[in-house]
Every structure is written in structure tokens, then in C-alpha cells.
Design a protein around this motif. Structure first.
Motif, PDB file in Angstrom:
ATOM      1  N   ALA A   1     -92.054 100.484 -40.112  1.00 39.36           N
ATOM      2  CA  ALA A   1     -92.927 101.421 -39.348  1.00 39.36           C
ATOM      3  C   ALA A   1     -93.101 100.487 -38.019  1.00 39.36           C
ATOM      4  CB  ALA A   1     -94.167 101.611 -40.138  1.00 39.36           C
ATOM      5  N   GLN A   2     -93.552  99.222 -38.112  1.00 41.30           N
ATOM      6  CA  GLN A   2     -94.185  98.460 -36.901  1.00 41.30           C
ATOM      7  C   GLN A   2     -92.795  98.418 -35.818  1.00 41.30           C
ATOM      8  OE1 GLN A   2     -95.506  94.915 -38.410  1.00 41.30           O
ATOM      9  NE2 GLN A   2     -97.603  95.634 -39.262  1.00 41.30           N
TER      10      GLN A   2
ATOM     11  N   PRO B   1     -93.259  98.017 -50.310  1.00 40.92           N
ATOM     12  CA  PRO B   1     -94.425  98.306 -49.523  1.00 40.92           C
ATOM     13  C   PRO B   1     -94.460  97.721 -48.058  1.00 40.92           C
ATOM     14  CG  PRO B   1     -95.079  98.659 -51.489  1.00 40.92           C
ATOM     15  CD  PRO B   1     -93.765  97.981 -51.642  1.00 40.92           C
ATOM     16  N   ARG B   2     -94.179  96.284 -48.444  1.00 37.68           N
ATOM     17  CA  ARG B   2     -94.082  95.318 -47.097  1.00 37.68           C
ATOM     18  C   ARG B   2     -93.093  95.700 -46.118  1.00 37.68           C
ATOM     19  NH1 ARG B   2     -95.200  89.155 -48.378  1.00 37.68           N
ATOM     20  NH2 ARG B   2     -97.057  90.344 -49.360  1.00 37.68           N
ATOM     21  N   ASP B   3     -91.845  95.982 -46.903  1.00 35.28           N
ATOM     22  CA  ASP B   3     -90.741  96.413 -46.022  1.00 35.28           C
ATOM     23  C   ASP B   3     -90.958  97.616 -45.113  1.00 35.28           C
ATOM     24  OD1 ASP B   3     -89.252  94.060 -47.250  1.00 35.28           O
ATOM     25  OD2 ASP B   3     -88.347  95.183 -48.652  1.00 35.28           O
ATOM     26  N   LEU B   4     -91.369  98.505 -45.791  1.00 36.44           N
ATOM     27  CA  LEU B   4     -91.827  99.988 -45.156  1.00 36.44           C
ATOM     28  C   LEU B   4     -92.897  99.576 -44.040  1.00 36.44           C
ATOM     29  CD1 LEU B   4     -92.010 102.185 -48.272  1.00 36.44           C
ATOM     30  CD2 LEU B   4     -90.175 102.079 -46.340  1.00 36.44           C
ATOM     31  N   GLU B   5     -93.852  98.679 -44.197  1.00 38.06           N
ATOM     32  CA  GLU B   5     -94.828  98.365 -43.076  1.00 38.06           C
ATOM     33  C   GLU B   5     -93.903  97.914 -41.904  1.00 38.06           C
ATOM     34  OE1 GLU B   5     -98.733  95.672 -42.460  1.00 38.06           O
ATOM     35  OE2 GLU B   5     -97.974  96.141 -44.336  1.00 38.06           O
ATOM     36  N   THR B   6     -93.014  96.892 -42.256  1.00 42.29           N
ATOM     37  CA  THR B   6     -92.281  96.304 -41.328  1.00 42.29           C
ATOM     38  C   THR B   6     -91.475  97.281 -40.459  1.00 42.29           C
ATOM     39  OG1 THR B   6     -92.004  94.121 -42.499  1.00 42.29           O
ATOM     40  CG2 THR B   6     -90.380  94.370 -40.780  1.00 42.29           C
TER      41      THR B   6
ATOM     42  N   TRP C   1     -86.787  99.764 -50.803  1.00 42.66           N
ATOM     43  CA  TRP C   1     -87.746  99.174 -49.754  1.00 42.66           C
ATOM     44  C   TRP C   1     -89.077  98.901 -50.522  1.00 42.66           C
ATOM     45  CZ3 TRP C   1     -84.948  97.105 -46.238  1.00 42.66           C
ATOM     46  CH2 TRP C   1     -84.068  97.881 -45.435  1.00 42.66           C
TER      47      TRP C   1
END
Length: 244
Positions: A210-211, A203-208, A201
């Protein structure tokens, strides 16, 4: 004697006669050498096995009659959805096959930032049909009569929006807040496990994630390949909360 189980995509009922699909007929007649009077088991995903007897057997076709029906009660009490970053070729087939054997309830393939394979349009439709065949065959081998749903590949954010409500959402993280022993009881939506593609994943995937309500699950300190991570997690969850 082992009875061969074959998926058939149509309603089934005792007493009915039907022509078997050509690929299934070819396997039963040419590979397994079955003939008139022999039996097989058909299933269509409705939770039942249908015993059928060959009444016609030709070079290119086979006709059977359904003699009986039996409910199959071997589904895991733990509903697990595998959100899987699309992997290349045989890796994805392996993930689908083995996760079906391990009792997964649904599989959601996703395209993410680091995906090495991106599927869209006609190519995605062909791949989805192939994946469904892999899953159906795995059900035949493993004795399952309920076929896990395989969703069409979609962007990660879109796939997250379509996940079951009231589900416990997990992604592997050596520093995650949960361990197998501290996991809370899942809600009515079961558990969703998110596994990244070969590149992991972003960093942007991980943020998605988490959201979308995903939290970290600790599953050892080693980095697992995408074709290993999901299967190891499924087996561990089945042992902890399911029917292993």
C-alpha cells in the motif's frame, strides 16, 4: 515444417559463424537429428530472429553460419511486470514459463514474510541462472524474440523501490477498488501485478504494498493459488488492455 528456435547469449549478425553452446548443440544434433545443411533459428533478446545453417556437426559440437535476420514484432503493447512471491521449485518454474508465454515484460521475484523459500547468496545466484534459462526456453517455444528480464530475488520493500515509475500497481483483492472494466489507463511504466507466495501476503506485506502505491484489483470471488493467480491476472489484463 517447424523451425527450432534457440537462445544464444551473444551479439549476432548475418554472415558470422559461431560455435553453439554444448547443451543447444546436443539438443539439435542428438534429439532433433539435425546435421550439416539443416537450419535453425537463433535469438538473443534483441527483437530479431537469425536464421542459421549448420556448417559443422560433430559428436560434441556444432558450428553454424547466420544466413539472415528478421525483425519479430509480436510483443504485447501492454507492458506488465509480475512481482511474484518466490514459490517452491516447479511452481516457480511454471509461473516463469507461462507468464513468458502470456507476454510478461519483466518478472521480479520477492522474499516476503510468509515465503516458504528464501533465497540468498550463492543459492539465489544459481536459482536466478536457472530462472533465466526457463524464460529463454519459453521464448523459444512461444516465438518471442525479446526475453523478459528476471530480477534477482530481493526483499519485498527493496523490490518495490526498484519498480518502474509511473506504473499502475495492482494486487488481487476481492474488495479492491478496481475491476477489469474500471481500470484506468496505465502510465508509461505499464502495469505491475503483485502476487503473494504460497502463504499469501502478511498484514505487514500488504502495508508495504500500500505504501508503494498498490491498489486492489477484483478478479472473482475465489482464492487462487500462487501459481494460478498471476497467470489468470496476466491473461485477463491482456484480454482487456493488451493483444488477446
Amino acid at each position: 515444417m517447424r523451425i527450432t528456435r534457440c537462445p544464444v547469449n551473444q551479439p549476432l549478425s548475418p554472415g558470422m559463424e559461431l560455435e553453439l553452446p554444448e547443451d543447444i548443440a546436443n539438443h539439435l544434433l542428438r534429439v532433433l537429428r539435425l546435421g550439416v545443411g539443416d537450419s535453425c533459428v537463433l535469438f538473443n533478446g534483441d527483437g530479431h530472429d537469425y536464421t542459421a545453417t549448420f556448417i559443422e556437426a560433430g559428436k560434441r559440437h556444432a558450428r553454424v553460419q547466420i544466413r539472415g535476420v528478421e525483425a519479430v514484432n509480436n510483443e504485447s503493447p501492454l507492458k506488465i511486470t509480475l512481482l511474484q512471491g518466490v514459490a517452491r521449485g516447479e511452481k516457480m518454474d511454471l509461473i516463469l514459463q507461462k507468464s513468458t508465454e502470456l507476454g510478461v515484460a519483466a518478472i521480479v521475484p520477492v522474499n516476503s514474510e510468509r515465503s516458504e523459500v528464501r533465497l540468498e547468496g550463492e543459492r539465489a545466484a544459481k536459482r536466478l541462472a536457472h530462472w533465466n534459462n526457463v524464460v529463454s526456453s519459453a521464448c523459444g517455444q512461444s516465438g518471442r524474440a525479446c526475453i523478459p528480464e528476471v530480477a534477482a530475488p530481493a526483499p519485498l520493500a527493496q523490490a518495490c523501490n526498484a519498480l518502474p515509475a509511473d506504473s499502475l500497481r495492482l494486487c488481487l483483492d476481492p474488495r479492491g477498488q478496481w475491476t477489469l472494466n474500471t481500470l484506468p489507463a496505465p502510465g508509461s511504466g505499464g502495469i505491475v501485478v503483485a502476487i503473494g507466495p504460497e502463504g499469501g501476503w502478511s498484514p505487514r506485506d500488504l502495508e508495504t504494498l500500500a505504501q508503494a502505491g498498490f491498489s486492489g484489483l477484483q478478479l472473482g470471488s475465489r482464492v487462487l493459488r500462487t501459481e494460478t493467480a498471476g497467470l489468470a491476472t496476466l491473461a485477463a489484463l491482456q484480454a482487456r488492455l493488451g493483444d488477446f
